[in-house]
Design an enzyme around this catalytic site. Structure first.
Site, PDB file in Angstrom:
ATOM      1  N   ASN A 165       0.898  -1.120   0.016  1.00 17.75           N
ATOM      2  CA  ASN A 165      -0.002   0.022  -0.016  1.00 17.75           C
ATOM      3  C   ASN A 165       0.700   1.335  -0.116  1.00 17.75           C
ATOM      4  OD1 ASN A 165      -2.159   1.715   1.154  1.00 17.75           O
ATOM      5  ND2 ASN A 165      -0.725   1.822   2.763  1.00 17.75           N
ATOM      6  N   TYR A 183       1.808   9.745 -11.454  1.00 20.88           N
ATOM      7  CA  TYR A 183       0.796   8.760 -10.390  1.00 20.88           C
ATOM      8  C   TYR A 183      -0.143   7.917 -11.306  1.00 20.88           C
ATOM      9  CZ  TYR A 183      -2.084   8.185  -6.557  1.00 20.88           C
ATOM     10  OH  TYR A 183      -2.700   7.652  -5.336  1.00 20.88           O
TER      11      TYR A 183
END
Ligand code: NAD
Length: 250
Positions: free
Chosen positions: A91, A157
């Site tokens: 994560n 991103y």
């Protein structure tokens, strides 16, 4: 204690903050032992304290997910401490200054890809052999709504998160018959230090808005992650699950 992931051992990268910390608390509530891996040490120990306060068991391992030797050592530490590794929640992730594609600096490009994409690959590279040794396991990778939808100003991103989804799908196909399920979550609009930083940036208005018109709580992602890691999701693999209050439905 009987819970969705009773007596399982979970490694959570990026567990010192936001979604990782919220998910650690859900894992612990559902009976798992958790290992928090992160570069933020004090905050990682705070997550451990919060898990213990809630009656769970946790350790902290300092680990930069973009560095192979550190990821390998983190997986080894989890196995040395708890004897196995059942769930990997990969994560850890970062954003960078928002800029249109041609204005993104090479440094920002490289760092975001190194942490968000290579970092997830490195985690799987060292988690999977341990899971194969045990005869199975479950992995959940954090992608994003930005992995399925372009977000202006965030090309590095979005590219990293789209990559995470394809990495997830590919690995899921490779290891399904070996008893390892691999899925991704695609959060959107979760109230964390990262999103608080992002909303201050001028291009952010392009990415705002979901059907519920509210921010999500980190634990709301955690509930999805822990369900995916549980036997209740035994027929689910290769899936990219939106946890976004309908953002991607529009
Ligand atoms: P956050 O900044 O609160 O937490 C990220 C954590 O990752 C921090 O503890 C940080 O120290 C850690 N980290 C950063 N670089 C690292 C590295 N190299 N090695 C190990 N740990 C590292 O942010 P968050 O919102 O909780 O984000 C968690 C994940 O969720 C990220 O992958 C992010 O891209 C993704 N995500 C968040 C949102 C949102 O709305 N907040 C939406 C979509 C996806």
């Amino acid at each position: 204690m009987s819970g969705l992931v009773s007596n399982k051992v979970a490694l959570i990268t990026g567990g010192s903050s936001g979604i990782g910390r919220g998910t650690a608390l859900v894992f612990a509530r559902e009976g798992a032992k958790v290992a928090i891996a992160d570069i933020q040490v004090e905050e990682g120990h705070e997550t451990v304290r919060l898990v213990e306060e809630a009656g769970g068991e946790a350790i902290f391992v300092k680990c930069d997910v973009s560095v192979a030797a550190e990821v390998k050592a983190a997986v080894e530490k989890v196995v040395e401490t708890f004897g196995r590794l059942d769930c990997g929640f990969n994560n850890a992730g970062i954003d960078s200054a928002m800029a249109k594609t041609a204005d993104c600096t090479e440094e920002d490009w490289d760092r975001v890809i190194a942490v968000n994409l290579k970092g997830v690959w490195l985690c799987m590279k060292y988690e999977i052999p341990q899971m194969l040794k045990q005869g199975g396991g479950v992995i959940v990778n954090t992608a994003s709504i930005g992995g399925l939808r372009g977000l202006g100003g965030m090309s590095n991103y979005c590219a990293s998160k789209g990559g995470v989804i394809m990495l997830t799908r590919t690995a899921a196909l490779e290891y399904a018959r070996a008893g390892i399920r691999i899925n991704a979550v695609c959060p959107g609009g979760i109230n964390t230090p990262m999103s608080k930083r992002l909303v201050k940036q001028p291009m952010m208005s392009e990415t705002r808005g979901n059907a519920m018109r509210r921010w999500g709580r980190p634990q709301e992602v955690g509930e999805a992650v822990v369900w995916l890691c549980s036997d209740a999701a035994s027929f689910v693999t290769g899936h990219a699950m939106a946890v976004d209050a309908g953002f991607l439905a529009a």
